[in-house]
Scaffold this active site. Structure first.
Site, PDB file in Angstrom:
ATOM      1  N   ASP A 199       9.560 -26.614   2.504  1.00  0.00           N
ATOM      2  CA  ASP A 199       9.474 -27.519   1.372  1.00  0.00           C
ATOM      3  C   ASP A 199      10.701 -27.936   0.558  1.00  0.00           C
ATOM      4  OD1 ASP A 199       9.692 -25.524  -0.225  1.00  0.00           O
ATOM      5  OD2 ASP A 199       7.234 -25.176  -0.108  1.00  0.00           O
ATOM      6  N   CYS A 210      17.439 -44.637  20.396  1.00  0.00           N
ATOM      7  CA  CYS A 210      16.700 -44.912  21.735  1.00  0.00           C
ATOM      8  C   CYS A 210      15.348 -44.805  21.877  1.00  0.00           C
ATOM      9  CB  CYS A 210      17.253 -43.367  22.533  1.00  0.00           C
ATOM     10  SG  CYS A 210      16.487 -42.064  21.891  1.00  0.00           S
ATOM     11  N   CYS A 212      13.050 -43.304  17.159  1.00  0.00           N
ATOM     12  CA  CYS A 212      14.357 -43.302  17.065  1.00  0.00           C
ATOM     13  C   CYS A 212      14.769 -44.597  17.126  1.00  0.00           C
ATOM     14  CB  CYS A 212      15.013 -42.208  18.073  1.00  0.00           C
ATOM     15  SG  CYS A 212      16.962 -42.218  17.925  1.00  0.00           S
ATOM     16  N   ARG A 264      -2.876 -22.527   5.218  1.00  0.00           N
ATOM     17  CA  ARG A 264      -4.026 -21.406   5.865  1.00  0.00           C
ATOM     18  C   ARG A 264      -4.967 -21.020   5.058  1.00  0.00           C
ATOM     19  NH1 ARG A 264       1.173 -19.520   6.410  1.00  0.00           N
ATOM     20  NH2 ARG A 264       2.170 -20.117   7.933  1.00  0.00           N
ATOM     21  N   HIS A 298      11.160 -20.924   9.191  1.00  0.00           N
ATOM     22  CA  HIS A 298      10.255 -21.729   9.919  1.00  0.00           C
ATOM     23  C   HIS A 298      10.755 -23.332   9.695  1.00  0.00           C
ATOM     24  CE1 HIS A 298       6.852 -18.758   9.227  1.00  0.00           C
ATOM     25  NE2 HIS A 298       7.443 -18.499  10.297  1.00  0.00           N
ATOM     26  N   THR A 336       3.539 -13.812  -0.227  1.00  0.00           N
ATOM     27  CA  THR A 336       2.791 -13.790   1.124  1.00  0.00           C
ATOM     28  C   THR A 336       2.044 -12.537   1.412  1.00  0.00           C
ATOM     29  OG1 THR A 336       3.912 -13.357   3.260  1.00  0.00           O
ATOM     30  CG2 THR A 336       5.397 -12.675   1.515  1.00  0.00           C
ATOM     31  N   SER A 337       1.070 -12.726   2.113  1.00  0.00           N
ATOM     32  CA  SER A 337       0.303 -11.628   2.656  1.00  0.00           C
ATOM     33  C   SER A 337       0.923 -10.778   3.703  1.00  0.00           C
ATOM     34  CB  SER A 337      -1.298 -12.118   2.915  1.00  0.00           C
ATOM     35  OG  SER A 337      -0.993 -13.283   3.941  1.00  0.00           O
ATOM     36  N   CYS A 357      17.565 -37.910  21.905  1.00  0.00           N
ATOM     37  CA  CYS A 357      18.911 -38.226  21.793  1.00  0.00           C
ATOM     38  C   CYS A 357      19.492 -37.139  20.842  1.00  0.00           C
ATOM     39  CB  CYS A 357      19.673 -39.515  21.504  1.00  0.00           C
ATOM     40  SG  CYS A 357      19.079 -40.038  20.085  1.00  0.00           S
ATOM     41  N   ILE A 390       3.416 -15.111  -9.029  1.00  0.00           N
ATOM     42  CA  ILE A 390       5.081 -15.084  -9.053  1.00  0.00           C
ATOM     43  C   ILE A 390       5.855 -15.639  -9.789  1.00  0.00           C
ATOM     44  CG2 ILE A 390       5.443 -16.694  -7.018  1.00  0.00           C
ATOM     45  CD1 ILE A 390       7.486 -14.261  -5.816  1.00  0.00           C
TER      46      ILE A 390
END
Length: 241
Positions: free
Chosen positions: A106, A153, A150, A34, A121, A191-192, A132, A232
């Site tokens: 992550d 299936c 998959c 972002r 998230h 984080t903003s 399936c 941080i």
């Protein structure tokens, strides 16, 4: 000065909750899709913004482009946890930190040793067949064909992440609300606080030790009890010494 106060608050708290965003992972070399650079690269390569590619509608309509973007821009399996991840795992081990609530997908908190991680998230490390429900790990997606299918299936195998237009997992959300509302200290980092509904969780905090650690300003700065405008990882490295 602020770092000393943060250290003192941590020492005197027994029910800390950490709420983190992309800035916690950028110091491990995972770019924020972002951010300006992420948006520029996506638009110049695909002609649309990352939020469009990472939407449910686009995924269903253009799975080939979605997975091409996903593999080129979102997967960083070799990324290593940084000082912030390790410090949080250590605080949990000491019984001070009760939960990590993250917007990141992550797995770096788990790699650092954190046990109680609420992934708002979802995660790139869990994948499932849309037909399936069979589960697959990240290597299946990395090493498979462009649109992973998959083995059982032949349905499309998608990452267990919350795309734009999709709802957050209600169980994860209610756990996050409970941890935040019961916390005696809430540390918000990297984080903003611009992505909702995740950012709205801060409103459930009732205490008087709301700490914001972020390089830039946030919409919640006026409500914080302590603000540290620094990286941080650097902050946690100092307080854990």
């Amino acid at each position: 000065m602020n770092i000393e106060k943060l250290k003192e608050w941590i020492e005197n708290s027994g029910n800390i909750v950490f709420f983190g965003g992309a800035g916690v992972s950028t110091e491990s070399g995972i770019p924020d899709f972002r951010g300006e650079a992420g948006i520029y690269k996506t638009v110049s390569e695909y002609g649309v913004r990352p939020e469009t590619i990472l939407s449910h509608t686009f995924f269903m309509k253009e799975p080939e482009i979605f997975f091409d973007y996903y593999k080129n821009f979102l997967l960083y399996p070799d990324a290593k946890p940084n000082s912030a991840h390790y410090a949080l795992a250590e605080l949990e081990k000491r019984g001070k930190l009760k939960a990590v609530i993250t917007q990141n997908i992550d797995n770096l908190h788990q790699k650092a040793g954190s046990k109680n991680v609420l992934e708002l998230h979802g995660t790139l490390y869990r994948n499932y067949c849309m037909k399936c429900g069979a589960e697959y790990d990240i290597n299946f997606v990395i090493n498979g064909e462009n649109v992973p299918k998959c083995k059982k299936c032949a349905g499309i195998v998608r990452p267990d992440v919350v795309l734009y237009e999709e709802s957050l997992n209600s169980d994860t959300l209610s756990k996050a609300i409970r941890f935040i509302s019961e916390a005696d200290m809430l540390i918000v980092g990297g984080t903003s606080l611009a992505v909702y509904p995740a950012a709205g969780l801060i409103n459930y905090y009732n205490g008087n030790r709301l700490v914001l650690i972020n390089k830039g300003t946030t919409g919640f700065d006026s409500r914080a009890d302590l603000i540290i405008h620094r990286n941080i990882g650097e902050v946690f490295e100092k307080i854990m010494k």
